[in-house]
Structures are given as structure tokens and as C-alpha cells.
Write an enzyme that holds these catalytic residues in place. Structure first.
Site, PDB file in Angstrom:
ATOM      1  N   THR A  74       0.823  -1.218   0.000  1.00  5.09           N
ATOM      2  CA  THR A  74       0.000   0.000   0.000  1.00  5.09           C
ATOM      3  C   THR A  74       0.859   1.272   0.000  1.00  5.09           C
ATOM      4  OG1 THR A  74      -1.657  -1.210   1.244  1.00  5.09           O
ATOM      5  CG2 THR A  74      -1.852   1.186   1.260  1.00  5.09           C
ATOM      6  N   CYS A 102       0.379   7.744   9.586  1.00  3.40           N
ATOM      7  CA  CYS A 102      -0.547   8.665   8.899  1.00  3.40           C
ATOM      8  C   CYS A 102      -1.242   9.596   9.889  1.00  3.40           C
ATOM      9  CB  CYS A 102      -1.567   7.865   8.110  1.00  3.40           C
ATOM     10  SG  CYS A 102      -2.280   6.476   9.036  1.00  3.40           S
ATOM     11  N   HIS A 134      -9.230   8.317   7.700  1.00  5.42           N
ATOM     12  CA  HIS A 134      -9.485   8.569   9.116  1.00  5.42           C
ATOM     13  C   HIS A 134     -10.151   9.955   9.225  1.00  5.42           C
ATOM     14  CE1 HIS A 134      -6.595   5.394   9.964  1.00  5.42           C
ATOM     15  NE2 HIS A 134      -5.591   6.087   9.459  1.00  5.42           N
TER      16      HIS A 134
END
Ligand code: NAD
Length: 340
Positions: free
Chosen positions: A11, A140, A220
Site C-alpha cells: 500500500t 498517517c 481517518h
């Protein structure tokens, strides 16, 4: 030309490879996989030399027409710096090899701070990364928090922060992960690990974080409260965000109220893989009451650390010594200016 290897083409790794390939001062010398998968076919299609961790498994690749350029060790010998994008915990196992070969290495947020001894966020501590052998690009969520907190801290001073993170359950391709139908407190205890992780980059910030996981793959969402050191007129706060090269503003006129619509928006703007490299601050949510600042921001888990990893390469190689310059170079090469 800085020669960059990507160990772990998943990813994050596949995005880092494309972002590195887009830079004028960098070149991808190879990417690595442990077993054949869709991403191995993507690497072949993009022309990235494909290396494998265990050469005894070479036939498993070649039988599907996937050429193998050599072992991971061979790839590392071609590189000035490796971006380790293997799953959390594997980077720790790879470090002795990097040390043996004397190659600089960037780890991702799934590794502990202590592994690299230095945690990185471009606009917070770029200059401290100059010349280092090991750097960890924070996760992240931590990247998204550091960007917004540091920006407000520089402008107004930050006394304390409370951030509630509603986290995606899995990345879109991770079909076996969940939850499918639950809100999971992750962890039940407070604070979550994110606050201490912010402190690996911004040690002086007084922060408490709470985190939960929900059934979504998009992004998120953070609900953030900061108590600033002085009154912060809303327009001044917004001006600071607009001046930041990696803070985007989701404007009222877009009518976007969700992560799904935001993903669709950046996809329609033509971003590769519909990646939101910047913080997606919902402009209408930005509210100030005296010294208190409140906001919502969307953080695209697959994307924001990618541009930071590119900057970390320049800092470690010492080819650029100022954060602003590297950030501008990275953004320009990707054709990226934050949504406004
Ligand atoms: P991933 O599982 O999608 O990809 C990892 C890749 O590494 C896979 O292609 C796998 O085949 C390969 N791999 C596994 N073991 C290997 C080995 N020994 N040698 C070489 N390659 C190997 O993982 P990811 O989501 O890209 O995460 C990578 C790192 O980035 C982790 O530290 C993670 O915590 C961090 N990170 C992930 C996200 C996210 O949302 N996906 C966000 C920020 C940071």
C-alpha cells in the site's frame, strides 16, 4: 541522482515508488515483494526492477511471467537509501542488513521510534534529519496531527491538545480485516498511542488522544481541540492553514461532509489513486472561541506519509537542507497543490 530502493511494494511502497520516480533528483533502482500478487504485476507494468526477499522462491514469480532482478540484498547494493515499507515489525528485522551494507534507511510508522531513534515530519524537524542513517516517518495519523499542531504552535503557541480519531477499519484492498459492523475502541484506555507518538516529533506538546476504529476504508477523521496561548481570530487561523503546503481546506461550496465525498473529489481532480496527500481540514468546522480552536480533519491513511518519505530521502542524503525547499520540490514534481 539519488538511488532509492523500496523494500516492500504494498500500500505505502507502491505509492512511494511512484512519488520517487516523479522527482527530478531521484531514481527508483528497484522494488521488492515476498510473493507474487497484483502489485508484482503492477511493478512489472511500470518497469520497476522486481527483487525478492528469498531467491529460492524465484520460480513462483517467473512461472507467472514476472521477471526477478535479484535478491533484496542485491537491490540494496544498488541504492543510496532504502525506504522500508514492509509490514510493521518487519523493518526491525531488516535493520541489521541495512547496517551491514551501510545503506541509509527510512522506516514507516509501524515501527517503534527507538528503531531509528529519530521520528520525522517534514515541516516539523526536517533539518534534524540531515545526514542521518536511519529515520522513521511517523504514521498517517501522527503526520496529520503534527502538521496541524505545529502550524498552530508556530503562529499562536499551543497549550494543550485533545484529538479524537475515528480510524478506518482497513485499507480498501485488505478484504480480510474489519470490523464489519462495530465501533471498536482502539484502545479502550486513554491516551491512545498517537499522543505519545506526536511527542516523538514535537516533545513539548501537551496532548491527549482517543481512538476508535469504524467499518470504513476511505480515510481517518480527526476531531481536534487545541487550546492556544493567545486569542486566535478564525481568519488568522485559516490564513495559517492556507499558507501551509500540505494543509488543504474542504470548502463549504463543495458540500462535502464525509470522507467518501472527499475521496470522490480528489479522484475527480485526477489525483493518482485518489490520494489526498494533504490534511483535509473541513473549513466550516474551523471554530475559535477565545483561545480555543476546534476542527475536523480527514487524513488519508494511504497517502499523507508518502510525500513525507520523499522529503526524508533528501534530508538524509543532505542534498537539500531546508524543509520548505524539499516540500516545494516534492509537491511540484507530483503536480500537487493542496485543495482549497
Ligand atoms: P502492506 O501489507 O500493504 O505492504 C507491505 C509489503 O511488504 C507487501 O507487499 C509485502 O509483500 C511486503 N513484504 C512483507 N514482508 C517483506 C519482507 N520481509 N521483505 C520485503 N517485502 C516484504 O503494508 P502497508 O500498509 O504498506 O504498511 C507498510 C508500513 O507503512 C507499515 O509500517 C505501516 O504501519 C505503515 N503505514 C501504513 C499505512 C496504511 O494505512 N496502510 C499508513 C501509514 C503508515
Amino acid at each position: 541522482m539519488i538511488k532509492v530502493a523500496i523494500n516492500g511494494y504494498g500500500t505505502i511502497g507502491k505509492r512511494v515508488a511512484d512519488a520517487v520516480a516523479a522527482q527530478k533528483d531521484m531514481k527508483v533502482v528497484g522494488v521488492s515483494k515476498t510473493r507474487p500478487s497484483a502489485e508484482a504485476f503492477v511493478a512489472k507494468a511500470k518497469g520497476y526492477p522486481l527483487y525478492i526477499a528469498d531467491l529460492t522462491k524465484k520460480d513462483a514469480f517467473t512461472k507467472f511471467g514476472l521477471p526477478v532482478a535479484g535478491s533484496v540484498e542485491g537491490m540494496l547494493k544498488e541504492a543510496d537509501v532504502v525506504v522500508d515499507c514492509t509490514p510493521g515489525g518487519v523493518g526491525e528485522k531488516n535493520k541489521p542488513l541495512y547496517e551491514k551494507l551501510g545503506v541509509k534507511a527510512i522506516f514507516q510508522g509501524g515501527e517503534e521510534h527507538e528503531l531509528a531513534g529519530f521520528s520525522f515530519c517534514s515541516d516539523c524537524n526536517f533539518s534534524e534529519a540531515v545526514g542521518r542513517q536511519f529515520v522513521r516517518v511517523v504514521s498517517c495519523n501522527t503526520t496529520g496531527l503534527c502538521r496541524i499542531i505545529n502550524t498552530m504552535d508556530r503562529a499562536f503557541g499551543v497549550d494543550r491538545v485533545l484529538a479524537v480519531m475515528v480510524r478506518r477499519g482497513s485499507d480498501p484492498g485488505e478484504v480480510k480485516r474489519g470490523p464489519v459492523d462495530a465501533v471498536v475502541l482502539d484502545p479502550v484506555t486513554i491516551p491512545s498511542h498517537h499522543g505519545p507518538d506526536v511527542n516523538t516529533v514535537l516533545p513539548h506538546v501537551n496532548i491527549v488522544t482517543l481512538a476508535m476504529i469504524v467499518p470504513t476504508t476511505m480515510m481517518h477523521m480527526h476531531a481536534v481541540h487545541m487550546q492556544l496561548r493567545r486569542d486566535a481570530p478564525r481568519e488568522e487561523v485559516l490564513a495559517q492553514m492556507r499558507a501551509h503546503p500540505r494543509i488543504g481546506l474542504v470548502k463549504k461550496g463543495t458540500e462535502i461532509k464525509s470522507t467518501a465525498e472527499l475521496k470522490e473529489f480528489v479522484m475527480d481532480l485526477g489525483r493518482p489513486r485518489s490520494d489526498l496527500w494533504e490534511n483535509g481540514v473541513y473549513e466550516e468546522s474551523v471554530t475559535t472561541i477565545g483561545r480555543d480552536l476546534y476542527l475536523f480533519q480527514a487524513i488519508h491513511q494511504e497517502a499523507d506519509v508518502v510525500v513525507e518519505s520523499v522529503d526524508a530521502i533528501r534530508a538524509m542524503m543532505g542534498t537539500v537542507k531546508e524543509a520548505e525547499r524539499s516540500i516545494a520540490m516534492t509537491n511540484e514534481a507530483l503536480g500537487f497543490s493542496p485543495i482549497r
